[in-house]
Design a protein around this motif. Structure first.
Motif, PDB file in Angstrom:
ATOM      1  N   ALA A 137       0.837  -1.145  -0.205  1.00 40.17           N
ATOM      2  CA  ALA A 137      -0.105  -0.054  -0.074  1.00 40.17           C
ATOM      3  C   ALA A 137       0.804   1.268   0.022  1.00 40.17           C
ATOM      4  CB  ALA A 137      -0.937  -0.159   1.228  1.00 40.17           C
ATOM      5  N   LEU A 138       1.894   1.423   0.591  1.00 36.83           N
ATOM      6  CA  LEU A 138       2.730   2.412   0.850  1.00 36.83           C
ATOM      7  C   LEU A 138       3.533   2.748  -0.382  1.00 36.83           C
ATOM      8  CD1 LEU A 138       4.234   2.297   4.602  1.00 36.83           C
ATOM      9  CD2 LEU A 138       2.367   3.654   3.777  1.00 36.83           C
ATOM     10  N   GLY A 194       2.025   1.751  -9.593  1.00 37.13           N
ATOM     11  CA  GLY A 194       1.771   1.855  -8.215  1.00 37.13           C
ATOM     12  C   GLY A 194      -0.124   1.307  -8.226  1.00 37.13           C
ATOM     13  N   LEU A 219      -1.846  -1.595  -6.028  1.00 39.31           N
ATOM     14  CA  LEU A 219      -2.975  -1.590  -5.066  1.00 39.31           C
ATOM     15  C   LEU A 219      -4.165  -2.105  -5.444  1.00 39.31           C
ATOM     16  CD1 LEU A 219      -2.605   2.387  -4.496  1.00 39.31           C
ATOM     17  CD2 LEU A 219      -1.999   0.610  -3.070  1.00 39.31           C
ATOM     18  N   GLY A 231       2.500   1.500  -3.550  1.00 33.85           N
ATOM     19  CA  GLY A 231       1.735   2.043  -4.362  1.00 33.85           C
ATOM     20  C   GLY A 231       1.385   3.182  -4.320  1.00 33.85           C
ATOM     21  N   LEU A 232       0.959   3.953  -3.259  1.00 32.72           N
ATOM     22  CA  LEU A 232       0.630   5.153  -3.051  1.00 32.72           C
ATOM     23  C   LEU A 232       1.866   6.284  -3.332  1.00 32.72           C
ATOM     24  CD1 LEU A 232      -1.404   5.175   0.223  1.00 32.72           C
ATOM     25  CD2 LEU A 232      -2.264   5.447  -2.055  1.00 32.72           C
ATOM     26  N   MET A 233       3.035   5.823  -2.778  1.00 33.15           N
ATOM     27  CA  MET A 233       4.344   6.558  -3.198  1.00 33.15           C
ATOM     28  C   MET A 233       4.561   6.570  -4.846  1.00 33.15           C
ATOM     29  SD  MET A 233       7.835   7.193  -3.830  1.00 33.15           S
ATOM     30  CE  MET A 233       7.904   5.563  -4.709  1.00 33.15           C
ATOM     31  N   ILE A 262       2.391   6.246  -7.277  1.00 34.06           N
ATOM     32  CA  ILE A 262       1.353   7.071  -7.725  1.00 34.06           C
ATOM     33  C   ILE A 262       1.608   8.605  -7.829  1.00 34.06           C
ATOM     34  CG2 ILE A 262      -1.067   7.746  -7.811  1.00 34.06           C
ATOM     35  CD1 ILE A 262      -1.666   4.653  -7.099  1.00 34.06           C
ATOM     36  N   GLY A 263       2.171   8.847  -6.478  1.00 32.30           N
ATOM     37  CA  GLY A 263       2.358  10.487  -6.263  1.00 32.30           C
ATOM     38  C   GLY A 263       3.668  10.780  -7.163  1.00 32.30           C
TER      39      GLY A 263
END
Length: 122
Positions: free
Chosen positions: A10-11, A58, A62, A13-15, A17-18
């Motif tokens: 999760a971390l 990412g 997710l 994936g979010l990182m 994407i950002g």
């Protein structure tokens, strides 16, 4: 181990994407900041491609497993993101940008952990 994989997944994936959104859509603005000056050395179309690839990776971390749609994409996305980080390490080594390499190494190891941990499910 499954809980650790979910958290890391999760971390990451979010990182990604950002970071991918910034690389794809804000590279010119970010290149004006001294620690991000390396962005000016990469052609804009390539930087956009890298950013879109990071966003796709990412999302690949997710979405597939929780939705049950093509869950084999999760370890593949993690493995390919590890390859992207390896390329980033080589890029920064060639430019002697040693401080930038640390985060790339950490992300490579975490992506490799997810790829290895999730590959065992298939």
């Amino acid at each position: 181990m499954a809980t650790v994989l979910w958290i890391v997944q999760a971390l990451l994936g979010l990182m990604f994407i950002g970071a991918g959104a910034m690389h794809a859509f804000q590279a010119e603005t970010m290149a004006k900041q001294p620690p991000m000056a390396w962005l000016a050395a990469v052609p804009k179309p390539l930087m956009t491609f890298i950013g879109l690839a990071e966003i796709a990776g990412g999302l690949g971390l997710l979405l597939p497993m929780p939705t049950g749609i093509a869950p084999w994409l999760t370890p593949l996305a993690a493995a390919l993101l590890a390859v992207v980080m390896l390329a980033a390490i080589v890029f920064h080594l060639r430019r002697k940008e040693y401080p930038n390499i640390g985060i790339n190494v950490v992300l490579l190891l975490l992506a490799a952990l997810v790829a290895w941990g999730r590959w065992g499910l298939f």
